[in-house]
Design a protein around this motif. Structure first.
Motif, PDB file in Angstrom:
ATOM      1  N   TYR A  36       0.755  -1.141   0.129  1.00 21.83           N
ATOM      2  CA  TYR A  36      -0.011  -0.102   0.137  1.00 21.83           C
ATOM      3  C   TYR A  36       0.875   1.032  -0.106  1.00 21.83           C
ATOM      4  O   TYR A  36       1.823   1.212   0.535  1.00 21.83           O
ATOM      5  CB  TYR A  36      -0.840   0.073   1.224  1.00 21.83           C
ATOM      6  N   GLN A  38       0.686   5.423   0.807  1.00 21.57           N
ATOM      7  CA  GLN A  38       0.154   6.541   1.534  1.00 21.57           C
ATOM      8  C   GLN A  38       0.744   7.778   1.463  1.00 21.57           C
ATOM      9  O   GLN A  38       1.988   7.971   1.589  1.00 21.57           O
ATOM     10  CB  GLN A  38      -0.382   6.066   2.913  1.00 21.57           C
ATOM     11  N   LYS A  42      -3.930  11.446   3.250  1.00 20.34           N
ATOM     12  CA  LYS A  42      -4.709  10.582   2.371  1.00 20.34           C
ATOM     13  C   LYS A  42      -4.784   9.297   2.849  1.00 20.34           C
ATOM     14  O   LYS A  42      -3.889   8.629   3.792  1.00 20.34           O
ATOM     15  CB  LYS A  42      -4.209  10.814   1.033  1.00 20.34           C
ATOM     16  N   ALA A  43      -5.814   8.448   2.444  1.00 23.54           N
ATOM     17  CA  ALA A  43      -6.149   7.230   2.716  1.00 23.54           C
ATOM     18  C   ALA A  43      -4.853   6.187   1.928  1.00 23.54           C
ATOM     19  O   ALA A  43      -4.501   6.616   0.973  1.00 23.54           O
ATOM     20  CB  ALA A  43      -7.422   6.810   2.343  1.00 23.54           C
ATOM     21  N   PRO A  44      -4.678   5.153   2.586  1.00 20.17           N
ATOM     22  CA  PRO A  44      -3.738   4.205   1.828  1.00 20.17           C
ATOM     23  C   PRO A  44      -4.429   3.694   0.405  1.00 20.17           C
ATOM     24  O   PRO A  44      -5.647   3.716   0.380  1.00 20.17           O
ATOM     25  CB  PRO A  44      -3.598   3.123   2.775  1.00 20.17           C
ATOM     26  N   ARG A  46      -4.119   0.665  -2.413  1.00 19.75           N
ATOM     27  CA  ARG A  46      -3.467  -0.832  -2.752  1.00 19.75           C
ATOM     28  C   ARG A  46      -2.728  -0.659  -4.066  1.00 19.75           C
ATOM     29  O   ARG A  46      -3.283  -0.257  -5.073  1.00 19.75           O
ATOM     30  CB  ARG A  46      -4.397  -1.894  -2.369  1.00 19.75           C
ATOM     31  N   TYR A  49      -1.434  -6.880  -4.966  1.00 20.78           N
ATOM     32  CA  TYR A  49      -2.125  -7.860  -4.191  1.00 20.78           C
ATOM     33  C   TYR A  49      -1.524  -9.391  -4.432  1.00 20.78           C
ATOM     34  O   TYR A  49      -0.931  -9.521  -5.559  1.00 20.78           O
ATOM     35  CB  TYR A  49      -3.596  -7.745  -4.250  1.00 20.78           C
ATOM     36  N   GLN A  55      -2.162  -3.970  -9.246  1.00 21.91           N
ATOM     37  CA  GLN A  55      -3.453  -3.478  -9.068  1.00 21.91           C
ATOM     38  C   GLN A  55      -3.669  -2.795 -10.363  1.00 21.91           C
ATOM     39  O   GLN A  55      -2.836  -1.987 -10.846  1.00 21.91           O
ATOM     40  CB  GLN A  55      -3.692  -2.521  -7.901  1.00 21.91           C
ATOM     41  N   TYR A  87       3.627   0.751   2.781  1.00 20.02           N
ATOM     42  CA  TYR A  87       3.137  -0.448   3.841  1.00 20.02           C
ATOM     43  C   TYR A  87       3.101  -1.658   3.234  1.00 20.02           C
ATOM     44  O   TYR A  87       2.247  -1.876   2.184  1.00 20.02           O
ATOM     45  CB  TYR A  87       2.232  -0.160   4.864  1.00 20.02           C
ATOM     46  N   HIS A  91      -2.576 -10.892   5.199  1.00 21.88           N
ATOM     47  CA  HIS A  91      -3.651 -11.165   5.274  1.00 21.88           C
ATOM     48  C   HIS A  91      -4.164 -12.582   5.251  1.00 21.88           C
ATOM     49  O   HIS A  91      -5.287 -13.280   4.983  1.00 21.88           O
ATOM     50  CB  HIS A  91      -4.715 -10.281   4.432  1.00 21.88           C
ATOM     51  N   TYR A  94      -5.639 -13.838  11.257  1.00 20.94           N
ATOM     52  CA  TYR A  94      -5.986 -12.885  12.171  1.00 20.94           C
ATOM     53  C   TYR A  94      -5.243 -12.820  13.527  1.00 20.94           C
ATOM     54  O   TYR A  94      -5.012 -13.972  13.889  1.00 20.94           O
ATOM     55  CB  TYR A  94      -7.465 -12.780  12.303  1.00 20.94           C
ATOM     56  N   ARG A  96      -4.718  -9.408  11.181  1.00 23.06           N
ATOM     57  CA  ARG A  96      -3.923  -9.014  10.205  1.00 23.06           C
ATOM     58  C   ARG A  96      -2.904  -8.022  10.812  1.00 23.06           C
ATOM     59  O   ARG A  96      -3.111  -7.206  11.770  1.00 23.06           O
ATOM     60  CB  ARG A  96      -5.018  -8.014   9.082  1.00 23.06           C
ATOM     61  N   PHE A  98       0.202  -4.959   9.701  1.00 16.52           N
ATOM     62  CA  PHE A  98       1.089  -4.266   8.920  1.00 16.52           C
ATOM     63  C   PHE A  98       2.313  -4.239   9.164  1.00 16.52           C
ATOM     64  O   PHE A  98       2.774  -4.362  10.178  1.00 16.52           O
ATOM     65  CB  PHE A  98       0.679  -2.864   8.855  1.00 16.52           C
ATOM     66  N   GLN A 100       6.056  -1.847   9.454  1.00 19.22           N
ATOM     67  CA  GLN A 100       6.177  -0.527  10.137  1.00 19.22           C
ATOM     68  C   GLN A 100       5.968   0.503   9.308  1.00 19.22           C
ATOM     69  O   GLN A 100       5.881   1.833   9.792  1.00 19.22           O
ATOM     70  CB  GLN A 100       7.398  -0.544  11.056  1.00 19.22           C
TER      71      GLN A 100
ATOM     72  N   LEU B  45       0.000   2.182  10.119  1.00 17.52           N
ATOM     73  CA  LEU B  45      -1.407   1.712  10.189  1.00 17.52           C
ATOM     74  C   LEU B  45      -1.609   0.521  11.198  1.00 17.52           C
ATOM     75  O   LEU B  45      -0.833  -0.257  11.128  1.00 17.52           O
ATOM     76  CB  LEU B  45      -1.615   1.243   8.614  1.00 17.52           C
ATOM     77  N   TRP B  47      -4.611  -2.423  11.939  1.00 22.34           N
ATOM     78  CA  TRP B  47      -5.701  -3.213  11.625  1.00 22.34           C
ATOM     79  C   TRP B  47      -6.421  -3.310  12.885  1.00 22.34           C
ATOM     80  O   TRP B  47      -5.705  -3.941  13.983  1.00 22.34           O
ATOM     81  CB  TRP B  47      -5.721  -4.396  10.870  1.00 22.34           C
ATOM     82  N   TYR B  95     -10.327   4.376   9.514  1.00 21.34           N
ATOM     83  CA  TYR B  95     -10.755   4.157   8.055  1.00 21.34           C
ATOM     84  C   TYR B  95     -11.680   2.882   8.231  1.00 21.34           C
ATOM     85  O   TYR B  95     -11.227   1.663   8.700  1.00 21.34           O
ATOM     86  CB  TYR B  95      -9.418   3.822   7.215  1.00 21.34           C
ATOM     87  N   SER B 101      -8.499  -8.138   0.976  1.00 19.54           N
ATOM     88  CA  SER B 101      -7.377  -7.692   1.274  1.00 19.54           C
ATOM     89  C   SER B 101      -7.273  -5.890   1.280  1.00 19.54           C
ATOM     90  O   SER B 101      -6.297  -5.339   0.712  1.00 19.54           O
ATOM     91  CB  SER B 101      -6.084  -8.108   0.426  1.00 19.54           C
ATOM     92  N   LEU B 102      -8.184  -5.464   1.552  1.00 19.33           N
ATOM     93  CA  LEU B 102      -8.462  -4.181   2.047  1.00 19.33           C
ATOM     94  C   LEU B 102      -8.138  -3.168   0.800  1.00 19.33           C
ATOM     95  O   LEU B 102      -7.261  -2.456   0.529  1.00 19.33           O
ATOM     96  CB  LEU B 102      -7.329  -3.389   3.028  1.00 19.33           C
ATOM     97  N   TYR B 103      -8.945  -3.650  -0.070  1.00 18.78           N
ATOM     98  CA  TYR B 103      -8.679  -2.996  -1.604  1.00 18.78           C
ATOM     99  C   TYR B 103      -9.441  -1.555  -1.662  1.00 18.78           C
ATOM    100  O   TYR B 103      -8.568  -0.542  -2.271  1.00 18.78           O
ATOM    101  CB  TYR B 103      -9.558  -4.010  -2.563  1.00 18.78           C
ATOM    102  N   TRP B 105     -10.637   1.804   0.425  1.00 19.90           N
ATOM    103  CA  TRP B 105     -10.829   2.420   1.469  1.00 19.90           C
ATOM    104  C   TRP B 105     -11.401   3.783   1.556  1.00 19.90           C
ATOM    105  O   TRP B 105     -11.867   4.505   0.544  1.00 19.90           O
ATOM    106  CB  TRP B 105      -9.335   3.026   1.922  1.00 19.90           C
ATOM    107  N   GLY B 106     -12.064   4.126   2.574  1.00 20.60           N
ATOM    108  CA  GLY B 106     -12.626   5.498   2.986  1.00 20.60           C
ATOM    109  C   GLY B 106     -11.588   6.430   3.144  1.00 20.60           C
ATOM    110  O   GLY B 106     -10.349   6.094   3.192  1.00 20.60           O
ATOM    111  N   LYS B 107     -12.066   7.886   3.211  1.00 23.25           N
ATOM    112  CA  LYS B 107     -11.172   8.901   3.623  1.00 23.25           C
ATOM    113  C   LYS B 107     -10.962   9.001   5.208  1.00 23.25           C
ATOM    114  O   LYS B 107     -10.219   9.692   5.473  1.00 23.25           O
ATOM    115  CB  LYS B 107     -11.598  10.244   3.190  1.00 23.25           C
TER     116      LYS B 107
END
Lengths: 107, 115
Positions: A36, A38, A42-44, A46, A49, A55, A87, A91, A94, A96, A98, A100, B45, B47, B95, B101-103, B105-107
């Protein structure tokens, strides 16, 4: 729990450089890994995968490899828009987890 | 367009409660597993929780187990996170993220736990 050890934590590079980021899992996770990107505030997003599948819409200068416990994200020729934090995420099980994070900065 | 929009964040005192929501659109919500992920200020991040498409299977990070509850309403295309007994270390951007696999995401929505 599976620990993801990502390295380096930061790096300085120039536009056009080849950059490699590594994630090591504390136990085998097959290819259940994503990468990912980032950017600040902003949001990460992907990029990769299943460890190596790009992607849709992500530039081909990004590539991923590895299986089991060792994984690599490679940027073949760094572009200005690639300066960000990266990052890995396992997956396979559980919780899950990340890595660092790796901050890629401009040299 | 596939979209996730979080809401419900804010300032809350330690020990307080907050309920986050995530509104999904642009895809068939009840076909997908969902997650919450958080990011403390200046940190990486983390989870937080997972819920299966039917809601029958749920997982939590140890850091929130017993305090947070994930749920979903497929009729309303919505995901929720009920957060109780909040601590300063729960301060983060939260988020929602869609599998696989977390494809998607929201903001994010910001939660601040402080007196």
């Amino acid at each position: 729990d599976i620990q993801m050890t990502q390295s380096p934590s930061s790096l300085s590079a120039s536009v056009g450089d080849r950059v490699t980021i590594t994630c090591r899992a504390s136990q085998g996770i097959r290819n259940d890994l994503g990468w990912y990107q980032q950017k600040p505030g902003k949001a990460p997003k992907r990029l990769i995968y299943a460890a190596s599948i790009l992607q849709s819409g992500v530039p081909s200068r990004f590539s991923g490899s590895g299986s089991g416990t060792e994984f690599t994200l490679t940027l073949s020729s760094l572009q200005p828009e690639d300066f960000a934090t990266y990052y890995c995420l396992q997956h396979n099980s559980y919780p899950r987890t990340f890595g660092q994070g790796t901050k890629v900065e401009i040299k | 367009e596939v979209q996730l929009v979080e809401s419900g964040g804010g300032l809350v005192q330690p020990g307080g409660s907050l309920r986050l929501s995530c509104a999904a659109s642009g895809f068939t919500f009840n076909n997908y597993e969902m997650n919450w992920v958080r990011q403390a200020p200046g940190e990486g991040l983390e989870w937080v929780s997972y819920i299966s498409s039917s809601g029958s299977t749920i997982y939590y990070a140890d850091s929130v187990k017993g305090r947070f509850t994930i749920s979903r309403d497929n009729a309303k295309n919505s995901l929720y996170l009920q957060m109780n007994s909040l601590r300063a270390e729960d301060t983060a951007v939260y988020y929602c993220a869609r599998d696989p696999s977390l494809y998607v995401w929201g903001k994010g929505t910001t939660v601040t736990v402080s007196s």
